[in-house]
Motif scaffolding. Structure first.
Motif, PDB file in Angstrom:
ATOM      1  N   HIS A  57       0.856  -1.192   0.000  1.00 33.73           N
ATOM      2  CA  HIS A  57       0.000   0.000   0.000  1.00 33.73           C
ATOM      3  C   HIS A  57       0.886   1.234   0.000  1.00 33.73           C
ATOM      4  CE1 HIS A  57      -3.187  -2.728   1.470  1.00 33.73           C
ATOM      5  NE2 HIS A  57      -4.000  -1.845   0.939  1.00 33.73           N
ATOM      6  N   LYS A  58       0.896   1.960  -1.112  1.00 32.26           N
ATOM      7  CA  LYS A  58       1.697   3.179  -1.161  1.00 32.26           C
ATOM      8  C   LYS A  58       1.100   4.261  -0.263  1.00 32.26           C
ATOM      9  CE  LYS A  58       1.690   3.206  -5.703  1.00 32.26           C
ATOM     10  NZ  LYS A  58       1.876   3.694  -7.082  1.00 32.26           N
ATOM     11  N   CYS A  59      -0.216   4.192  -0.039  1.00 36.22           N
ATOM     12  CA  CYS A  59      -0.888   5.215   0.758  1.00 36.22           C
ATOM     13  C   CYS A  59      -0.813   4.926   2.258  1.00 36.22           C
ATOM     14  CB  CYS A  59      -2.344   5.341   0.333  1.00 36.22           C
ATOM     15  SG  CYS A  59      -3.273   3.818   0.565  1.00 36.22           S
ATOM     16  N   GLY A  60      -0.460   3.709   2.611  1.00 38.77           N
ATOM     17  CA  GLY A  60      -0.344   3.387   4.028  1.00 38.77           C
ATOM     18  C   GLY A  60      -1.633   2.954   4.702  1.00 38.77           C
ATOM     19  N   ASN A  61      -2.726   2.955   3.949  1.00 42.42           N
ATOM     20  CA  ASN A  61      -3.994   2.537   4.547  1.00 42.42           C
ATOM     21  C   ASN A  61      -4.276   1.077   4.190  1.00 42.42           C
ATOM     22  OD1 ASN A  61      -4.674   5.020   5.747  1.00 42.42           O
ATOM     23  ND2 ASN A  61      -5.344   5.798   3.765  1.00 42.42           N
ATOM     24  N   THR A  62      -4.191   0.220   5.178  1.00 43.87           N
ATOM     25  CA  THR A  62      -4.324  -1.206   4.876  1.00 43.87           C
ATOM     26  C   THR A  62      -5.703  -1.570   4.341  1.00 43.87           C
ATOM     27  OG1 THR A  62      -4.854  -1.606   7.187  1.00 43.87           O
ATOM     28  CG2 THR A  62      -2.591  -1.994   6.517  1.00 43.87           C
ATOM     29  N   PHE A  63      -6.714  -0.757   4.646  1.00 43.84           N
ATOM     30  CA  PHE A  63      -8.059  -1.088   4.176  1.00 43.84           C
ATOM     31  C   PHE A  63      -8.321  -0.546   2.769  1.00 43.84           C
ATOM     32  CE2 PHE A  63      -8.395   2.839   6.648  1.00 43.84           C
ATOM     33  CZ  PHE A  63      -8.957   3.684   5.710  1.00 43.84           C
ATOM     34  N   ASN A 116      -4.498   2.154  -7.874  1.00 38.63           N
ATOM     35  CA  ASN A 116      -3.426   3.123  -8.082  1.00 38.63           C
ATOM     36  C   ASN A 116      -2.560   3.314  -6.840  1.00 38.63           C
ATOM     37  OD1 ASN A 116      -4.207   3.668 -10.742  1.00 38.63           O
ATOM     38  ND2 ASN A 116      -5.785   5.075 -10.003  1.00 38.63           N
ATOM     39  N   HIS A 117      -3.039   2.831  -5.709  1.00 42.19           N
ATOM     40  CA  HIS A 117      -2.274   2.939  -4.468  1.00 42.19           C
ATOM     41  C   HIS A 117      -1.541   1.643  -4.160  1.00 42.19           C
ATOM     42  CE1 HIS A 117      -4.979   6.419  -2.795  1.00 42.19           C
ATOM     43  NE2 HIS A 117      -4.429   6.682  -3.976  1.00 42.19           N
ATOM     44  N   ASP A 145       8.183   0.030   3.812  1.00 38.70           N
ATOM     45  CA  ASP A 145       6.975   0.805   3.550  1.00 38.70           C
ATOM     46  C   ASP A 145       6.220   1.115   4.828  1.00 38.70           C
ATOM     47  OD1 ASP A 145       6.636   1.253   0.814  1.00 38.70           O
ATOM     48  OD2 ASP A 145       4.528   0.633   1.010  1.00 38.70           O
ATOM     49  N   THR A 146       6.077   0.095   5.648  1.00 37.73           N
ATOM     50  CA  THR A 146       5.340   0.233   6.898  1.00 37.73           C
ATOM     51  C   THR A 146       5.994   1.305   7.759  1.00 37.73           C
ATOM     52  OG1 THR A 146       4.804  -2.084   6.747  1.00 37.73           O
ATOM     53  CG2 THR A 146       4.435  -1.041   8.865  1.00 37.73           C
ATOM     54  N   LYS A 147       7.319   1.341   7.708  1.00 39.71           N
ATOM     55  CA  LYS A 147       8.048   2.341   8.470  1.00 39.71           C
ATOM     56  C   LYS A 147       7.771   3.749   7.911  1.00 39.71           C
ATOM     57  CE  LYS A 147      12.494   1.989  10.512  1.00 39.71           C
ATOM     58  NZ  LYS A 147      13.914   1.628  10.292  1.00 39.71           N
ATOM     59  N   ALA A 148       7.781   3.841   6.578  1.00 45.94           N
ATOM     60  CA  ALA A 148       7.563   5.129   5.912  1.00 45.94           C
ATOM     61  C   ALA A 148       6.160   5.657   6.176  1.00 45.94           C
ATOM     62  CB  ALA A 148       7.804   4.994   4.413  1.00 45.94           C
ATOM     63  N   MET A 149       5.235   4.724   6.354  1.00 43.75           N
ATOM     64  CA  MET A 149       3.841   5.105   6.582  1.00 43.75           C
ATOM     65  C   MET A 149       3.680   6.065   7.739  1.00 43.75           C
ATOM     66  SD  MET A 149       1.656   1.714   6.469  1.00 43.75           S
ATOM     67  CE  MET A 149       1.909   0.595   5.130  1.00 43.75           C
ATOM     68  N   GLY A 150       4.501   5.868   8.745  1.00 45.14           N
ATOM     69  CA  GLY A 150       4.418   6.713   9.926  1.00 45.14           C
ATOM     70  C   GLY A 150       4.606   8.180   9.583  1.00 45.14           C
ATOM     71  N   ARG A 151       5.251   8.428   8.454  1.00 40.48           N
ATOM     72  CA  ARG A 151       5.511   9.819   8.068  1.00 40.48           C
ATOM     73  C   ARG A 151       4.426  10.370   7.143  1.00 40.48           C
ATOM     74  NH1 ARG A 151      10.713   7.512   7.609  1.00 40.48           N
ATOM     75  NH2 ARG A 151      10.603   7.457   5.352  1.00 40.48           N
ATOM     76  N   LEU A 152       3.597   9.483   6.648  1.00 39.48           N
ATOM     77  CA  LEU A 152       2.523   9.936   5.755  1.00 39.48           C
ATOM     78  C   LEU A 152       1.405  10.544   6.586  1.00 39.48           C
ATOM     79  CD1 LEU A 152       1.661   7.279   3.055  1.00 39.48           C
ATOM     80  CD2 LEU A 152       2.037   9.708   2.720  1.00 39.48           C
ATOM     81  N   LYS A 153       1.079  11.781   6.299  1.00 39.42           N
ATOM     82  CA  LYS A 153       0.045  12.426   7.110  1.00 39.42           C
ATOM     83  C   LYS A 153      -1.104  12.942   6.259  1.00 39.42           C
ATOM     84  CE  LYS A 153       1.990  12.316  11.247  1.00 39.42           C
ATOM     85  NZ  LYS A 153       2.079  10.879  11.457  1.00 39.42           N
TER      86      LYS A 153
END
Ligand SMILES: [Zn+2]
Length: 158
Positions: free
Chosen positions: A67-73, A78-79, A91-99
């Motif tokens: 998931h490029k957007c970080g939302n598992t649901f 495109n994401h 990716d999971t680590k990077a997700m923390g920075r996605l706001k």
């Protein structure tokens, strides 16, 4: 459209401002949407993997869908992208920075919700179709608010 594609479409809600396609069908306990493969005994498939196959093609062997957007649901093709398990961890680590837009403190769209209500929203994530709308109505907030709570980007401080 195949039968499973139709069922897939019927369980997706598109939320314009967040671009994610929200899965409203059943979810795995870790937040992934799941969908029955069809016939009894064939089991479930992860909804985002099905989305990838429906819109982008077969999943390369040995690859996982990220998931490029970080939302598992989220099941917006495109994401989604195919990657390795290792990339998945990164990716999971990077997700923390996605706001999402700032919703902390006073800006919180759900400031009118009590902490207990927010916890309740988090607890019922997924499950039956329309639950987002139901919660929104019950708590007097917009559906987007419910989805943002589910997206998990704004309640780390709870
Ligand atoms: Zn998404």
């Amino acid at each position: 459209m195949t039968e499973i594609a139709k069922r897939f479409e019927s369980k997706v809600e598109r939320i314009p401002f967040m671009e994610c396609w929200v899965w409203t069908g059943a979810t795995h306990e870790r937040g992934y949407g799941v969908i029955g493969r069809g016939a009894r005994g064939e089991g479930n498939e992860r909804a985002h993997r099905l989305s990838y196959r429906l819109y982008k093609g077969e999943i390369p062997e040995g690859k996982v869908i990220l998931h490029k957007c970080g939302n598992t649901f989220c099941v917006n093709p495109n994401h989604l992208e195919a990657g390795t398990q290792k990339e998945n961890a990164a990716d999971t680590k990077a997700m923390g920075r996605l706001k999402l837009p700032n919703n902390s403190g006073e800006n919180a769209k759900w400031a009118k919700l009590t902490l207990e209500q927010v916890k309740e929203v988090i607890a019922v994530k997924g499950g039956k179709r329309g639950i987002g709308a139901e919660l929104a109505k019950r708590f007097g907030v917009s559906k987007s608010t419910i989805y943002q709570i589910w997206s998990g980007n704004n309640w780390q401080k709870l």
